[in-house]
Design a protein around this motif. Structure first.
Motif, PDB file in Angstrom:
ATOM      1  N   ALA A 227     -16.559 -10.981   8.849  1.00 31.97           N
ATOM      2  CA  ALA A 227     -17.669 -10.448   9.639  1.00 31.97           C
ATOM      3  C   ALA A 227     -18.708 -11.532   9.837  1.00 31.97           C
ATOM      4  O   ALA A 227     -19.068 -12.252   8.897  1.00 31.97           O
ATOM      5  N   THR A 228     -19.150 -11.655  11.071  1.00 27.98           N
ATOM      6  CA  THR A 228     -20.218 -12.598  11.394  1.00 27.98           C
ATOM      7  C   THR A 228     -21.240 -11.900  12.276  1.00 27.98           C
ATOM      8  O   THR A 228     -21.077 -10.724  12.618  1.00 27.98           O
ATOM      9  N   ALA A 229     -22.261 -12.645  12.643  1.00 28.81           N
ATOM     10  CA  ALA A 229     -23.331 -12.071  13.453  1.00 28.81           C
ATOM     11  C   ALA A 229     -22.807 -11.524  14.783  1.00 28.81           C
ATOM     12  O   ALA A 229     -23.325 -10.538  15.307  1.00 28.81           O
ATOM     13  N   ASP A 230     -21.767 -12.159  15.320  1.00 26.07           N
ATOM     14  CA  ASP A 230     -21.203 -11.684  16.594  1.00 26.07           C
ATOM     15  C   ASP A 230     -20.135 -10.632  16.328  1.00 26.07           C
ATOM     16  O   ASP A 230     -19.105 -10.927  15.722  1.00 26.07           O
ATOM     17  N   LEU A 231     -20.368  -9.448  16.820  1.00 28.79           N
ATOM     18  CA  LEU A 231     -19.461  -8.315  16.578  1.00 28.79           C
ATOM     19  C   LEU A 231     -18.018  -8.651  16.975  1.00 28.79           C
ATOM     20  O   LEU A 231     -17.749  -9.030  18.109  1.00 28.79           O
ATOM     21  N   ASP A 232     -17.094  -8.500  16.039  1.00 30.88           N
ATOM     22  CA  ASP A 232     -15.662  -8.668  16.288  1.00 30.88           C
ATOM     23  C   ASP A 232     -15.298 -10.070  16.761  1.00 30.88           C
ATOM     24  O   ASP A 232     -14.225 -10.276  17.353  1.00 30.88           O
ATOM     25  N   GLU A 233     -16.187 -11.034  16.509  1.00 25.63           N
ATOM     26  CA  GLU A 233     -15.915 -12.404  16.938  1.00 25.63           C
ATOM     27  C   GLU A 233     -15.693 -13.341  15.759  1.00 25.63           C
ATOM     28  O   GLU A 233     -15.525 -14.551  15.939  1.00 25.63           O
ATOM     29  N   GLY A 234     -15.711 -12.823  14.549  1.00 30.27           N
ATOM     30  CA  GLY A 234     -15.568 -13.667  13.370  1.00 30.27           C
ATOM     31  C   GLY A 234     -14.178 -14.261  13.243  1.00 30.27           C
ATOM     32  O   GLY A 234     -13.232 -13.818  13.909  1.00 30.27           O
ATOM     33  N   PRO A 235     -14.036 -15.279  12.376  1.00 30.29           N
ATOM     34  CA  PRO A 235     -12.747 -15.952  12.199  1.00 30.29           C
ATOM     35  C   PRO A 235     -11.646 -14.967  11.790  1.00 30.29           C
ATOM     36  O   PRO A 235     -11.816 -14.193  10.852  1.00 30.29           O
ATOM     37  N   ILE A 236     -10.534 -15.030  12.507  1.00 35.36           N
ATOM     38  CA  ILE A 236      -9.428 -14.098  12.290  1.00 35.36           C
ATOM     39  C   ILE A 236      -8.567 -14.556  11.111  1.00 35.36           C
ATOM     40  O   ILE A 236      -8.137 -15.708  11.053  1.00 35.36           O
ATOM     41  N   ILE A 237      -8.321 -13.648  10.194  1.00 37.36           N
ATOM     42  CA  ILE A 237      -7.488 -13.952   9.018  1.00 37.36           C
ATOM     43  C   ILE A 237      -6.054 -13.501   9.243  1.00 37.36           C
ATOM     44  O   ILE A 237      -5.112 -14.221   8.952  1.00 37.36           O
ATOM     45  N   GLU A 238      -5.897 -12.301   9.781  1.00 38.18           N
ATOM     46  CA  GLU A 238      -4.551 -11.733   9.901  1.00 38.18           C
ATOM     47  C   GLU A 238      -4.529 -10.700  11.017  1.00 38.18           C
ATOM     48  O   GLU A 238      -5.509  -9.995  11.231  1.00 38.18           O
ATOM     49  N   GLN A 239      -3.370 -10.620  11.695  1.00 41.01           N
ATOM     50  CA  GLN A 239      -3.177  -9.626  12.749  1.00 41.01           C
ATOM     51  C   GLN A 239      -1.750  -9.110  12.698  1.00 41.01           C
ATOM     52  O   GLN A 239      -0.844  -9.813  12.261  1.00 41.01           O
ATOM     53  N   ASP A 240      -1.581  -7.916  13.173  1.00 41.14           N
ATOM     54  CA  ASP A 240      -0.232  -7.392  13.351  1.00 41.14           C
ATOM     55  C   ASP A 240      -0.263  -6.359  14.464  1.00 41.14           C
ATOM     56  O   ASP A 240      -1.325  -5.900  14.869  1.00 41.14           O
ATOM     57  N   CYS A 241       0.905  -6.005  14.977  1.00 41.70           N
ATOM     58  CA  CYS A 241       0.942  -5.007  16.035  1.00 41.70           C
ATOM     59  C   CYS A 241       2.199  -4.162  15.941  1.00 41.70           C
ATOM     60  O   CYS A 241       3.132  -4.493  15.230  1.00 41.70           O
ATOM     61  N   ALA A 242       2.197  -3.042  16.649  1.00 46.67           N
ATOM     62  CA  ALA A 242       3.318  -2.099  16.623  1.00 46.67           C
ATOM     63  C   ALA A 242       3.579  -1.601  18.036  1.00 46.67           C
ATOM     64  O   ALA A 242       2.665  -1.495  18.858  1.00 46.67           O
ATOM     65  N   ARG A 243       4.822  -1.290  18.293  1.00 43.80           N
ATOM     66  CA  ARG A 243       5.261  -0.860  19.615  1.00 43.80           C
ATOM     67  C   ARG A 243       4.884   0.601  19.879  1.00 43.80           C
ATOM     68  O   ARG A 243       5.025   1.449  19.003  1.00 43.80           O
ATOM     69  N   ILE A 244       4.379   0.877  21.049  1.00 38.73           N
ATOM     70  CA  ILE A 244       4.117   2.252  21.468  1.00 38.73           C
ATOM     71  C   ILE A 244       4.753   2.466  22.839  1.00 38.73           C
ATOM     72  O   ILE A 244       5.217   1.525  23.464  1.00 38.73           O
ATOM     73  N   SER A 245       4.746   3.713  23.299  1.00 36.01           N
ATOM     74  CA  SER A 245       5.292   3.992  24.624  1.00 36.01           C
ATOM     75  C   SER A 245       4.426   5.035  25.305  1.00 36.01           C
ATOM     76  O   SER A 245       3.482   5.556  24.712  1.00 36.01           O
ATOM     77  N   HIS A 246       4.787   5.343  26.555  1.00 36.00           N
ATOM     78  CA  HIS A 246       4.048   6.356  27.314  1.00 36.00           C
ATOM     79  C   HIS A 246       4.086   7.710  26.603  1.00 36.00           C
ATOM     80  O   HIS A 246       3.246   8.558  26.836  1.00 36.00           O
ATOM     81  N   LYS A 247       5.098   7.905  25.731  1.00 39.80           N
ATOM     82  CA  LYS A 247       5.223   9.192  25.057  1.00 39.80           C
ATOM     83  C   LYS A 247       4.140   9.395  24.007  1.00 39.80           C
ATOM     84  O   LYS A 247       3.875  10.519  23.600  1.00 39.80           O
ATOM     85  N   ASN A 248       3.544   8.284  23.548  1.00 39.91           N
ATOM     86  CA  ASN A 248       2.595   8.391  22.442  1.00 39.91           C
ATOM     87  C   ASN A 248       1.215   8.847  22.901  1.00 39.91           C
ATOM     88  O   ASN A 248       0.621   8.275  23.813  1.00 39.91           O
ATOM     89  N   SER A 249       0.729   9.890  22.258  1.00 37.07           N
ATOM     90  CA  SER A 249      -0.629  10.374  22.486  1.00 37.07           C
ATOM     91  C   SER A 249      -1.617   9.472  21.749  1.00 37.07           C
ATOM     92  O   SER A 249      -1.230   8.597  20.973  1.00 37.07           O
ATOM     93  N   ILE A 250      -2.886   9.697  21.979  1.00 36.09           N
ATOM     94  CA  ILE A 250      -3.904   8.946  21.237  1.00 36.09           C
ATOM     95  C   ILE A 250      -3.749   9.195  19.738  1.00 36.09           C
ATOM     96  O   ILE A 250      -3.899   8.273  18.931  1.00 36.09           O
ATOM     97  N   ASP A 251      -3.415  10.416  19.354  1.00 28.27           N
ATOM     98  CA  ASP A 251      -3.180  10.695  17.929  1.00 28.27           C
ATOM     99  C   ASP A 251      -2.045   9.836  17.360  1.00 28.27           C
ATOM    100  O   ASP A 251      -2.108   9.391  16.220  1.00 28.27           O
ATOM    101  N   ASP A 252      -1.014   9.634  18.151  1.00 24.81           N
ATOM    102  CA  ASP A 252       0.077   8.764  17.701  1.00 24.81           C
ATOM    103  C   ASP A 252      -0.415   7.332  17.507  1.00 24.81           C
ATOM    104  O   ASP A 252      -0.041   6.657  16.545  1.00 24.81           O
ATOM    105  N   LEU A 253      -1.249   6.877  18.450  1.00 19.80           N
ATOM    106  CA  LEU A 253      -1.787   5.519  18.332  1.00 19.80           C
ATOM    107  C   LEU A 253      -2.639   5.392  17.072  1.00 19.80           C
ATOM    108  O   LEU A 253      -2.556   4.392  16.348  1.00 19.80           O
ATOM    109  N   LEU A 254      -3.446   6.404  16.816  1.00 18.63           N
ATOM    110  CA  LEU A 254      -4.275   6.389  15.603  1.00 18.63           C
ATOM    111  C   LEU A 254      -3.386   6.333  14.364  1.00 18.63           C
ATOM    112  O   LEU A 254      -3.661   5.594  13.413  1.00 18.63           O
ATOM    113  N   ARG A 255      -2.322   7.119  14.373  1.00 17.97           N
ATOM    114  CA  ARG A 255      -1.410   7.167  13.228  1.00 17.97           C
ATOM    115  C   ARG A 255      -0.700   5.830  13.014  1.00 17.97           C
ATOM    116  O   ARG A 255      -0.693   5.300  11.902  1.00 17.97           O
ATOM    117  N   LYS A 256      -0.138   5.278  14.066  1.00 16.33           N
ATOM    118  CA  LYS A 256       0.515   3.978  13.942  1.00 16.33           C
ATOM    119  C   LYS A 256      -0.510   2.902  13.573  1.00 16.33           C
ATOM    120  O   LYS A 256      -0.209   1.968  12.818  1.00 16.33           O
TER     121      LYS A 256
END
Lengths: 289, 289, 289, 289
Positions: A227-256
């Motif tokens: 975390a730094t003074a600039d919102l969401d602009e601080g040095p990135i330590i780690e990232q990951d992502c997951a596959r979604i599709s048109h079938k997924n509702s917002i609740d599915d996105l929240l869950r994944k």
């Protein structure tokens, strides 16, 4: 493998690249009786800055800590490098939460399973009462600080006082739903880790899953960063992502997303407490586990 | 599995959700002697729009195409749906390239390997001579149209004339380094697929890998989308990403990115030519392969 | 999206592929006033077996359940299909554990977060006292049955009696370190889900991570499958894997494996309780969430 | 980043772990004027064997190669280590193929794109004429050696003679559909890379995709390994896998597998030609790119 051990110390080095750095520091450690357990180095091609992390066997030191540090300082000074020795010592961690429980549980459970060796979780802080039962299950103190727009700075000062009293080394924002101020960040430079629920720099700010759904992306992500003074602009330590599709509702996105968030956050915290991260400019060198 | 077959036709349906849609269309197909090979449907929870893709056996039609289409139109009209039948027919594809060869090679090689059944690659268009040898290896016509800022619209008209002459159904921008105009997009609505070398909506615009490197992200991505008037804002068909670290130079990102780009692009083209995509508002329903 | 709803019922169909199946069942549902919420189908190309899962709105039924089931049975009988209607009804789940806590915690926490709608976790069974505190945190009954080689069958009978008393629909072996007998499997056909800590069929049997480490593989995996008489040979529901390197110790593999195991297991349990799985021969059709 | 440069040499070290190794070698290199560009090390916890790869700037050597090698040998002998210096020198590669083209194309195209610096592809060998046109496109010699069961050893001797004549350093079996003999492997110890089309050790031997399909797995994989006398048992260099479902036919598995195979193979070849691999017992240490 870079597990934290009670007999292993870590030397972190960075500065302008030049010949002889590796030889000089390894010679110094050897001269004081310390074997190198592992070592990783990196030279940033653009800036010509050299970075190294050396894990050495502190148990075998045949002089003493002061002498070794003096020896290292002499080398560092001669080569124009910045050095820091991290002697084996527990890291004291505070976790900030609001109402979402998944990141808090994951940190506590994986700590409990021995996956965060050398870490003591000494305090949980929240702006709500909701997760007190989680803290109690692990017998960790749970403090509630209600926050309003007008009281934010005053409340933060109380929080900082508590963190100081508990000698906290690292603050983990585990889906803490308050924006912390620059003053708070400055009190813990590169020692506040936040988890953002998107693949930054996409969807900076609030409700990223809703915006991801609206945009029709095919992957959702999570990002752990300092975390730094600039919102969401601080040095990135780690990232990951997951596959979604048109079938997924917002609740599915929240869950994944919850699965991503908790794993990415624990991975980032592990890297930090094992002294595997060197921040330079706005980026993180994260040495391998 | 949704392979294109010479005897299989596809019925695409969308419109306001209501009871009896599935029954009505399946009954109509059955009444004309057509068995349903596979069917997938989706109802968007927010907009209550129903989408369906039905693959049916056109060989067994015991009336004729006109009668079946009339029957479908009657049902569609009664239920307020929009329908389209795609009879088995080769898709004629044109590929636009500049100097980067990897996406072009991948499309041609995988077409050659039978992975794009029902597709004829009838034309390659470029603003440079460089990749003529690739086209020649596969005996595909290669046309060069030099573009300058002042001539862009005039040149596009020549290109569109060629595409019309070649009866092109789909245009694939395979790392074509020219921004195409709204007029060009309008000539092929939802029939121009572009590959963008980032994980959209992160790093819209030029030099995304350089900006990803500067930001210190830990994943790079690629996005295939339909080209629209708004640069890099078109409906997303497919995305993927790959892990990077501080050790990776910009050249490494470019290299890892090329693998992503070519695979993401081919996946998107496969989805399009197999009639598995329905665009609604600014998003793509991509039915499974 | 296939969330379980209190007003949605599911029709599962399988049998020899032929024309008119989709039309017949959708017509029957429509005739009883039931709208189709979603539907997915699959025809196995080799065996020509047709599979379909239809989610329909049971609230709108304007006859009654008996009439609808009779109507469906008539169609099924005429077409030679096997059908089953799953009316909305909570699934009662028992979890078996030994000493490893991670899968148990994940199931309970994600159930608590609403990710297993329609599920009641009614019993935890173990051969050790160790995890009673976890059960107590969620107020789930915890029964301990000590097992020795000689008593296994007798103990299983006691366990089966308890499961019967609690009207259990599904048994989840959440890293339960006892091989269950064929008799136990037979009592819950395709209703016992096990998590194996390797990427089956690699490393069948015990200590898979140790063997993966010895073999020098670059990925470790986890597999959720239905338990059958043949150890680790049951129909596979879900698998995932994670990257490792020479740097990783066996402890690292165990740690990375735990993340895989708990996620793969929850994904498999979700698929089962949402009635998205049809087992045929030794394989699972797992319809999309 | 471990790109091969014309001025960078590599020192590979392995042997029993002890204090002072890093210091000794870095001192020696420094003493001869060579800066360390990058260095990675690993100690196998079970066997206590130390492994290191040091990239150093050979251009700045202020003695000569013979002197430096003598200095390194002295250190190695004193510490009981095995050392090897790899001076900058092109690697000469031969590719063996049968009828499947995808791995051959990928190697040649990515070599062409500059992704295999320091590599010269000097010969393609096949047991069929089919892919001669690919070789011709890149102007690489293409030799056909028909193989029958009875002639295998005799033909291999001809092949080995050709490889010797062409001074080949590395043989890549790019979906070469012949089992090579132990004698051939022995002629190129740890210098024959094979791509196997499954996630080893699952599905050793022939037709792995068919067996994966029959078993109902949810992921398919590919494995690059050094060929040894034991079929598919050689040290694993790289693996990857991709998600499949019940919907995928065997053709789909083959298609998804081809993408895996070509990427895994190129990644393994890159690691080898950049001298990033040390084989110990039956496993590969693969230092990071």
């Amino acid at each position: 493998m870079a597990s934290v051990s009670e007999t292993q110390a870590i030397l972190l080095v960075h500065g302008p690249d030049r010949k002889g750095i590796v030889a000089a520091f390894s010679q110094t450690l050897f001269g004081h009786g310390c074997g190198i357990v592992s070592s990783e180095q990196h030279t940033d091609a653009e800036s010509s800055v050299f970075y190294q992390r050396i894990v050495f066997d502190a148990a075998a030191l045949h002089t003493d800590r002061v002498s070794l540090e003096r020896g290292i300082d002499e080398v560092a000074s001669r080569l124009g490098m910045t050095c820091e020795v991290r002697w084996p010592k527990p890291k004291r961690v505070a976790i900030f939460v609001s109402k979402y429980a998944h990141c808090l549980w994951e940190l506590l459970l994986r700590h409990d399973a021995g996956e965060l060796p050398g870490v003591e979780i000494v305090q949980i802080v929240s702006n709500h009462e909701d997760l007190r039962h989680v803290a109690e299950h692990f017998s960790v103190p749970y403090a509630v600080f209600k926050v309003t727009k007008d009281t934010k700075r005053a409340v933060e000062d109380q929080e900082l006082a508590l963190l100081k009293e508990k000698q906290v080394d690292l603050v983990v924002l585990a889906r803490y739903m308050q924006i912390i101020t620059d003053e708070f960040c400055d009190a813990f430079p590169h020692r506040v880790i936040n988890i953002h629920h998107s693949f930054l720099p996409a969807f900076i700010g609030s409700k990223p899953y809703h915006r991801a759904h609206a945009r029709g992306v095919k992957l959702v992500g999570a990002t752990a960063h300092y975390a730094t003074a600039d919102l969401d602009e601080g040095p990135i330590i780690e990232q990951d992502c997951a596959r979604i599709s048109h079938k997924n509702s917002i609740d599915d996105l929240l869950r994944k997303g919850r699965v991503l968030e908790k794993n990415v956050l624990v991975t980032a915290v592990r890297a930090h407490v094992e002294d595997r991260i060197i921040v330079y400019e706005s980026k993180c060198v994260v040495f391998g586990e």
